[in-house]
Design a protein around this motif. Structure first.
Motif, PDB file in Angstrom:
ATOM      1  N   ASN A 182       4.834   0.392   6.167  1.00  0.00           N
ATOM      2  CA  ASN A 182       3.683   0.141   5.321  1.00  0.00           C
ATOM      3  C   ASN A 182       4.106  -0.356   3.947  1.00  0.00           C
ATOM      4  O   ASN A 182       3.354  -1.035   3.261  1.00  0.00           O
ATOM      5  CB  ASN A 182       2.894   1.441   5.154  1.00  0.00           C
TER       6      ASN A 182
ATOM      7  N   ASP B   3       2.434  -0.636  -1.287  1.00  0.00           N
ATOM      8  CA  ASP B   3       1.766  -0.316  -0.036  1.00  0.00           C
ATOM      9  C   ASP B   3       0.998  -1.542   0.448  1.00  0.00           C
ATOM     10  O   ASP B   3       0.074  -2.014  -0.212  1.00  0.00           O
ATOM     11  CB  ASP B   3       0.812   0.859  -0.291  1.00  0.00           C
ATOM     12  N   MET B   4       1.371  -2.070   1.615  1.00  0.00           N
ATOM     13  CA  MET B   4       0.775  -3.320   2.068  1.00  0.00           C
ATOM     14  C   MET B   4      -0.705  -3.161   2.366  1.00  0.00           C
ATOM     15  O   MET B   4      -1.485  -4.095   2.201  1.00  0.00           O
ATOM     16  CB  MET B   4       1.518  -3.816   3.310  1.00  0.00           C
ATOM     17  N   SER B   5      -1.102  -1.957   2.802  1.00  0.00           N
ATOM     18  CA  SER B   5      -2.501  -1.786   3.192  1.00  0.00           C
ATOM     19  C   SER B   5      -3.432  -1.849   1.976  1.00  0.00           C
ATOM     20  O   SER B   5      -4.634  -1.997   2.125  1.00  0.00           O
ATOM     21  CB  SER B   5      -2.691  -0.469   3.934  1.00  0.00           C
ATOM     22  N   ALA B   6      -2.843  -1.746   0.777  1.00  0.00           N
ATOM     23  CA  ALA B   6      -3.698  -1.823  -0.413  1.00  0.00           C
ATOM     24  C   ALA B   6      -4.123  -3.254  -0.712  1.00  0.00           C
ATOM     25  O   ALA B   6      -5.011  -3.483  -1.519  1.00  0.00           O
ATOM     26  CB  ALA B   6      -2.970  -1.235  -1.612  1.00  0.00           C
ATOM     27  N   TYR B   7      -3.421  -4.210  -0.089  1.00  0.00           N
ATOM     28  CA  TYR B   7      -3.751  -5.600  -0.364  1.00  0.00           C
ATOM     29  C   TYR B   7      -4.613  -6.157   0.763  1.00  0.00           C
ATOM     30  O   TYR B   7      -4.978  -5.465   1.700  1.00  0.00           O
ATOM     31  CB  TYR B   7      -2.475  -6.431  -0.505  1.00  0.00           C
ATOM     32  N   GLY B   8      -4.877  -7.430   0.676  1.00  0.00           N
ATOM     33  CA  GLY B   8      -5.639  -8.105   1.719  1.00  0.00           C
ATOM     34  C   GLY B   8      -6.246  -9.367   1.126  1.00  0.00           C
ATOM     35  O   GLY B   8      -6.685  -9.380  -0.026  1.00  0.00           O
TER      36      GLY B   8
ATOM     37  N   ARG C 254      -1.527  -8.936   6.983  1.00  0.00           N
ATOM     38  CA  ARG C 254      -2.073  -7.755   6.307  1.00  0.00           C
ATOM     39  C   ARG C 254      -2.274  -7.997   4.821  1.00  0.00           C
ATOM     40  O   ARG C 254      -3.234  -7.513   4.225  1.00  0.00           O
ATOM     41  CB  ARG C 254      -1.146  -6.557   6.502  1.00  0.00           C
ATOM     42  N   VAL C 255      -1.322  -8.690   4.237  1.00  0.00           N
ATOM     43  CA  VAL C 255      -1.378  -8.810   2.786  1.00  0.00           C
ATOM     44  C   VAL C 255      -2.225  -9.998   2.341  1.00  0.00           C
ATOM     45  O   VAL C 255      -2.994  -9.903   1.386  1.00  0.00           O
ATOM     46  CB  VAL C 255       0.045  -8.917   2.210  1.00  0.00           C
TER      47      VAL C 255
ATOM     48  N   SER D 175      -9.285  -8.099  -1.186  1.00  0.00           N
ATOM     49  CA  SER D 175      -9.611  -6.752  -1.660  1.00  0.00           C
ATOM     50  C   SER D 175     -10.130  -6.863  -3.083  1.00  0.00           C
ATOM     51  O   SER D 175      -9.643  -7.666  -3.884  1.00  0.00           O
ATOM     52  CB  SER D 175      -8.385  -5.851  -1.624  1.00  0.00           C
TER      53      SER D 175
END
Lengths: 99, 276, 517, 522
Positions: free
Chosen positions: C323, C384-389, C456-457, C463
């Protein structure tokens, strides 16, 4: 009777002395144990001197006495100074040093 | 060189002395009072001196008595008297199993040394008759000043160190002016004059006054009937050997306050029983 | 480039310049405020020097050491100060000297006062900041000096000394300038490296002992013949060296320090660490293990190849599962190092050449990934990659450069990763097809982890938290521009690098004919 | 008839200079007014040590040109290893002396007067009156004299007496710390008792060897070793006991029990002196005994020595890791170093002698330097009064930010201890390990390398503490501070640091010298 008897006696005394150093917590007693060990060594030296017909063993024993005397002075001075501080000569009392 | 013959007398001497010496040495492990140990060890030293003489080391025998028994062990006794405090010692272990371990290793050492000397094929004893031809002290002296002269000189450093060390550990430099008795007395009176305590002027009471208990381990009693702790010597106090005084009330209840004779005045050694 | 300057090899000069500047910058307080410009200028001068060195390098004799210098150093240990480079050393020095100025530029604003230092007193705060920046620049320059020296070392003892000495600046770079968990990461890094290094020390001592009766300077690497020694000794010494190198070039199962270090270290440090320093491990395998212990290398090759294959697959799988962006990049490197080691120990000249180019290519692409990742996470405030998008709409340049670096890393034709990966696979296939097949899985995994990460990013709905994030600034554009250019250059025109490395690969392979066979 | 022995006065100059300085120092105590005593003592001692160093250098050139020989009826040997060890010893002593003499805020590290009961009013008065226990200087000189004789002693009696000459002053010095007097006195007592205990073992070994050979001269022992059958037990037991006595002094496991307590309790400057110089003297003597007497016994003594070496390295390292006190950590690290040094002794390879001496120099420089620095880091209470030394490791946290120079030099010494390349410690380790491999003790080298790796952990931990950790905030408002001194310690530390770096980067000159001292004169 053989000279070896003296040597065995010296060995026993030496062992008793070392046991005293290891077991007794009173520093004066432990120190007397050291003195006994030195004396045991001296008896060995004197006996071997006679066995070899060579006096240097006796001379060494004589030096040991001198050294022991100096050592006793220092040792007892240290013990007395500790006693004055703590009112005890035990190795355990208020042992500040962690082991 | 001829072999050495060891007389039967020497054997007898050995077998009388050796057990005694071992017994004396064992006091190091089992005796509780330091003084007893010191005296036993002094005895062992004397025994050693005799053995030295038997082993043709006359000079050493005498030196042993003078140096070890006379000086070293007496110094020990002296310090024990000075330190005095825990003259008895609890023999309970502080570290579990340490005693056994120590006993075991000491036993091992004894067996090892014994085995080493008994199993060794030692050369035929020569004896010192030839070496001691000019008398033992002379022969020893020659060696001291020839082969071992450097060691001899070096011991000088040792002795100086000992003296310097003992002095610096014990000698106190006087700081400030010397207080003599006169100035002391004057100061006391001056303080008294300035409204100080009267007890400062008179001498302090000695221990065991007021007749009932006259031993040194009993505190003096002041006018109010309270014990004066300082009247007992420090040594006894530190050792915890001073005796408790029954309280004034208790005694008053019993009908004989301080200063009056006991109901049954004790005589001689019975005093102790009554205390107990 | 002259062959010597004031009696010294130009390599020595190249080592001394950054080292001296580092000392001056750190020790002279007035210079501390100017530390970054001075550091950049120095590193550019060194880069120019390295380029000049390359220009003066005789490509026709690339397998031979040039710019030689040999001085006695510790005769009692048979150690000498011996430097010189062949094609491989020169390429690695070029890589190192290229990356250092980029790292300094990229980290221009990254060194700040740690939280907790009172900033109420402005002049004191400025002083403390200057001190910290000077320390950072000095450490980077010292590291550069040591890197150049280690690639130039021609003496086993000297190599070992530099190999160990490099730990210290890296340790401080991670431990002082790293992220919140830096202490743990720094210690883990140091302990792994020290343990490996001390095993190597034991081997060096043993090698010294073997060499004492075989000539006065047994440590010199120039002797064409390896020392004669019993096979058992050779194997033990080989293992001592190899384990140290395997720790450095993080191979499964001694790689675990790398993800932590990469996660906690500032991106610039990670760049140097993974891009260059870890290559010292594979460099050592090529320059020391193979020539010094050919028999043992051959015997151990099957085991090592299996470990390399495990590294390839394992690194790829774990990269997919990460992650944390920096940890992800670190695991991709574990996978790539698997390829390099595979290429080295397969034993064909093709694979060896591939491995060598791989070292350079990976250095560039991983540097690009770490740096662009750093630019992103610095702005976003989290790794943390999930924080991006959906970041490709917000920061198209970051997205683009990340994609290019990633594609280079997964060996897209036309980018730097393609040629070496192809060569390694080809060389492996010639030797043992099943190995190549396993390795190809690694390539598939690489595609997965890169594209998944990108998805993911950078794709999807943006986001909201990162909506107004700025794109690359001028300074950062320069850095990424240089790196993308380098990746394209290596992808389209690898000939000069191939020319420099192929002779070396051929020469090394003669020590090690047959590989697993 | 009595023949007066021939005494080689010239060769004895180093010893005579020091002994003379010591004796004059005692007289100074008696006759020089108190105000100028310290200065006179310091000048006298420093000159004496420097003079002795010059004399040793001179003797070295003499020995190089005309060969080694025996002195004073065979009591001493003047040969390469002895002179080299003496030179190292004197260099370290000189540096240690500077640390011992240094004063911070007008106070040295010693009790104003040892005779005062700690905490008593008299002690307070003495402190206010500015008393100083200047006997420290002659005592140090006596200790150095003993250490100087120790490596050269060629018979066991001289060795024994030298052992006592060096030990007695140290027993005393250990009890003189200014702060934490109780701890210090206890250290003194422990050191004394265990020291006397160990010398009794040495003496018994001497007696048994005398019984074996009829002489205590090392050369005659060496001749007798292969000659006599039937008395191997005496020889073995005697040698083992003598070695045990020496191992006590170097602090090898299981004879190390005194080390942590004494290192912690003794005045820090004395700890540095003792740790560095006693090790040099004792290892030099151990080398002489092992290399001269026991080569014929290798097979019998090897299991014993190997066990001791392994235990020493492992136990020293492991226990150092769990310590929380700076001086105790360094004490256990010194135990571990004794283990590494033993490799060079066990090697029985001629490279081992020079290697061990080089290692001792490297270790000694780092030791004197690091203890010098330890003595400067103090705790400060809420009111800003500087109290005792900051012993607890946590008190060292964050020192790198406040005193970067101190922290960097301390880190340098730690790196040298850890044996990181480009420091003296690495060169020393390499020299000793390669000798051990040459002597066939490669399994020991493997253990040593593993122990070094583990040891690096606690050195690094301290570095981490100094540079990466925020200083703790104590509830009572106390903090850690670095005191200013007159500068003597700074000089010593700088010399040590420079030496540590030079011996790491360009050690060839010194290595060439140590390589010349590869043979003991029988």
């Amino acid at each position: 009777m053989s000279l070896v008897n003296y040597l065995v006696l010296a060995g026993i005394l030496f062992a008793i002395g070392s046991a005293a150093v290891l077991v007794r917590r009173n520093s004066i007693v432990a120190f007397m144990g050291v003195e006994l060990m030195l004396n045991a060594a001296n008896l060995t030296l004197v006996t071997f001197a006679r066995m070899h017909g060579d006096l240097s063993g006796q001379v060494i024993a004589f030096f040991v006495m001198v050294v022991a005397a100096a050592e006793v002075v220092i040792g007892l001075a240290i013990i007395v100074s500790i006693f004055r501080t703590r009112g005890s000569a035990s190795l355990d009392d208020a042992s500040l040093l962690k082991s | 060189m001829t072999g050495l013959t060891i007389s039967a007398g020497e054997g007898v001497l050995f077998w009388i002395l050796a057990p005694l010496m071992v017994l004396g040495a064992l006091s190091l492990l089992f005796a509780r009072r330091t003084v007893h140990i010191a005296v036993s060890i002094a005895g062992v030293m004397v025994g050693l001196a005799v053995m030295y003489i038997a082993n043709e080391a006359t000079f050493l025998g005498v030196a042993q008595v003078v140096v070890y028994t006379g000086a070293v062990m007496m110094l020990f006794v002296f310090v024990i008297m000075l330190v005095g405090v825990d003259s008895t010692e609890s023999l309970t272990e502080t570290l579990r199993g340490q005693r056994w371990l120590a006993a075991l290793s000491a036993l091992g050492l004894a067996i090892l040394l014994g085995a080493v000397v008994t199993r060794a094929v030692l050369p035929e004893p020569v004896g010192l008759a030839a070496a001691n031809a000019d008398s033992n002290p002379v022969a020893v002296a020659r060696l001291v000043f020839s082969d071992f002269v450097f060691a001899f000189e070096l011991t000088g450093a040792l002795l100086i160190t000992a003296a310097v060390g003992a002095l610096s550990l014990t000698h106190r430099v006087r700081l400030g002016i010397k207080v003599d008795q006169r100035t002391l007395a004057e100061a006391k009176l001056k303080r008294y004059g300035a409204g100080g305590d009267a007890t400062l002027v008179v001498n302090r009471p000695g221990p065991g006054v007021y007749a009932r208990h006259n031993s040194a381990d009993m505190p003096a009693v002041d006018a109010a009937g309270n014990p004066v702790e300082e009247s007992i010597t420090t040594v006894l106090r530190v050792r915890g050997q001073e005796r408790e005084l029954p309280s004034a009330e208790e005694l008053a209840d019993a009908g004989h306050p301080y200063g009056s004779p006991a109901v049954e005045a004790p005589t001689g050694t019975q005093a102790k029983e009554i205390d107990a | 480039m002259p062959q010597d300057i004031l009696g010294q090899s130009p390599l020595t000069v190249l080592v001394l310049v950054p080292a001296l500047v580092a000392a001056v910058v750190w020790l002279v307080p007035p210079l501390r405020r100017l530390a970054r410009p001075i550091g950049l200028a120095t590193s550019l001068v060194v880069l120019a020097g390295a380029v000049a060195l390359a220009a003066g390098f005789d490509l026709g004799a690339a397998s031979e050491t040039q710019y030689l210098q040999t001085n006695g150093w510790i005769p009692a240990f048979g150690a000498s100060y011996a430097v010189g480079v062949n094609g491989l050393g020169l390429t690695m020095i070029l890589l190192a000297t290229l990356l250092v100025p980029l790292v300094i530029v990229a980290g221009w604003k990254e060194v700040t006062l740690p939280a907790g230092v009172a900033d109420d007193d402005e002049s004191a705060a400025a002083k403390a900041l200057a001190y910290r920046q000077a320390g950072w620049v000095a450490l980077v320059l010292v590291l550069e000096a040591l890197m150049i020296a280690v690639f130039a070392a021609r003496d086993v003892f000297l190599f070992y000394v530099l190999f160990e000495a490099m730990l210290i600046p890296v340790y401080f770079l991670i431990g002082v300038y790293g992220g919140p968990n830096r202490r743990y990461a720094a210690i883990k890094f140091l302990l792994y490296s020290l343990a490996g290094g001390l095993l190597m020390l034991a081997a060096v001592v043993g090698y010294f002992f073997v060499g004492t009766d075989q000539g006065p300077q047994a440590f010199l690497l120039d002797g064409a013949q390896p020392l004669a020694m019993p096979y058992g000794t050779e194997l033990a010494l080989f293992l001592g060296f190899f384990v140290a190198f395997a720790v450095k070039a993080p191979m499964w199962p001694v790689h675990t320090w790398l993800p932590d270090a990469a996660q906690q270290a500032p991106p610039g440090t990670s760049t140097l660490l993974v891009g260059v320093l870890d290559k010292v491990g594979t460099f050592g395998m090529i320059a020391l293990c193979l020539p010094l212990f050919p028999e043992a290398s051959r015997a151990a090759a099957p085991v090592i190849i299996v470990l390399a294959l495990v590294s390839i697959i394992y690194g790829g799988l774990l990269a997919i599962g990460q992650n944390d962006l920096m940890r992800m990049i670190a695991f991709t490197s574990v996978s790539h190092f698997g390829f390099i080691v595979l290429g080295i120990f397969v034993g064909t000249s093709t694979a060896m050449t591939g491995a060598m180019i791989y070292m350079v290519a990976h250095g560039v692409s991983t540097a690009a990934m770490f740096l662009v990742g750093g630019f992103l996470t610095q702005r976003g405030g989290t790794q943390d990659m999930s924080a991006y998008g959906g970041m490709q709409r917000v920061t198209p340049l970051i997205a683009g450069t990340f994609l290019v670096s990633g594609l280079a890393s997964l060996a897209l034709p036309g980018l730097s990763g393609f040629v070496p990966e192809y060569l390694v696979l080809l060389g492996t296939f010639q030797h043992a097809p099943w190995m190549a097949i396993v390795a190809v899985f690694g390539v598939v995994l690489a595609a997965l982890y890169i594209l998944l990460a990108y998805q993911r990013v950078f794709t999807g709905p943006p986001s909201t938290t990162h909506a107004g994030m700025p794109d690359l600034g001028g300074r950062e554009k320069v850095v990424m521009g240089v790196l993308v250019a380098a990746m394209l250059f290596l992808g389209f025109y690898p000939a000069p690098v191939l020319d420099a490395l192929t002779p070396v690969a051929d020469a090394v392979s003669t020590f090690f004919v047959g590989g697993v066979a | 008839m009595f023949v007066a022995p021939h005494i080689e006065w010239a060769a004895l100059t180093p010893v005579l200079i020091l002994l003379g300085a010591a004796v004059i120092g005692v007289l100074v105590e008696a006759f020089v007014p108190r105000a100028s005593r310290r200065l006179v003592q310091l000048a006298l001692s420093a000159l004496a040590v420097a003079g002795a160093l010059v004399a040793v250098t001179w003797r070295w050139t003499v020995v190089q040109s005309s060969g080694p020989r025996e002195l004073v009826a065979g009591a001493l040997r003047e040969d390469g290893p002895a002179l080299l060890a003496q030179a190292v010893l004197l260099v370290l002593s000189l540096l240690a002396l500077l640390v011992i003499a240094d004063r911070s805020r007008g106070e040295d590290g010693f009790a104003p007067t040892a005779a005062a009961v700690p905490g008593s009013e008299y002690e307070d008065q003495a402190r206010r009156a500015g008393l100083a226990q200047t006997e420290v200087f002659p005592l140090t000189m006596f200790a150095v004299t003993g250490m100087l004789v120790f490596p050269a002693a060629a018979d066991l009696l001289t060795m024994f007496i030298a052992l006592e000459v060096l030990s007695l002053p140290l027993y005393l010095l250990a009890g003189l710390a200014r702060y934490r007097r109780l701890l210090s006195q206890e250290a003194s007592l422990k050191y004394f008792l265990l020291g006397a205990f160990s010398s009794a073992f040495f003496l018994m070994g001497l007696a048994l060897l005398y019984g074996y050979a009829g002489s205590v001269r090392l050369d005659e022992l060496a001749v007798a070793v292969p000659a006599m059958a039937g008395m191997d037990g005496l020889l073995l037991a005697g040698s083992a006991l003598v070695i045990v006595g020496l191992l006590f002094k170097v602090g090898a496991v299981p004879f190390h029990a005194w080390t942590p307590d004494v290192y912690q309790g003794a005045p820090t400057s004395v700890t540095g002196f003792m740790a560095a110089c006693t090790k040099v003297a004792a290892f030099a003597a151990l080398l002489r005994f092992v290399y001269v007497v026991t080569p014929g016994l290798t097979w019998d003594l090897a299991p014993f020595l190997w066990t001791v070496a392994i235990l020493t390295m492992v136990v020293g390292t492991v226990l150092a890791i769990v310590q929380t006190d700076m001086k105790r950590t360094l004490a256990y690290s010194s135990v571990a170093h004794a283990g590494f040094l033993l490799l060079g002794v066990i090697a029985l390879d001629e490279r081992g002698i020079g290697g061990v001496i080089f290692y001792l120099l490297a270790y000694g420089l780092a030791t004197v330097g690091s203890f010098g620095l330890v003595s400067l880091v103090r705790t400060k209470d809420a009111d800003g009064n500087v109290t005792s030394e900051a012993g607890h490791l946590s008190e060292w946290a964050g020192l790198g930010r406040r005193s970067p120079v101190l922290a960097v030099s301390f880190a340098l010494f730690l790196l040298s201890f850890a044996g990181i390349p480009l420091t003296a410690g690495f060169t020393g380790k390499f020299a000793v390990f390669s000798a051990a491999v040459a002597g066939g003790a490669w399994p020991l080298v493997v253990v040593a390398v593993l122990a070094s790796a583990a040891a690096a952990f606690f050195y690094v931990r301290i570095i981490v503490l100094m540079f990466f950790t925020e200083p703790p905030v104590a509830e009572d408002g106390s903090s850690t501070t670095v005191v200013r001194t007159e500068g003597l310690t700074a000089v010593a530390v700088v010399v040590c640091a420079v030496g540590t770096v030079l011996l790491g980067v360009v050690p060839s000159a010194i290595l060439a010298i140590t390589a010349q001292a590869s043979k003991f004169l029988l």
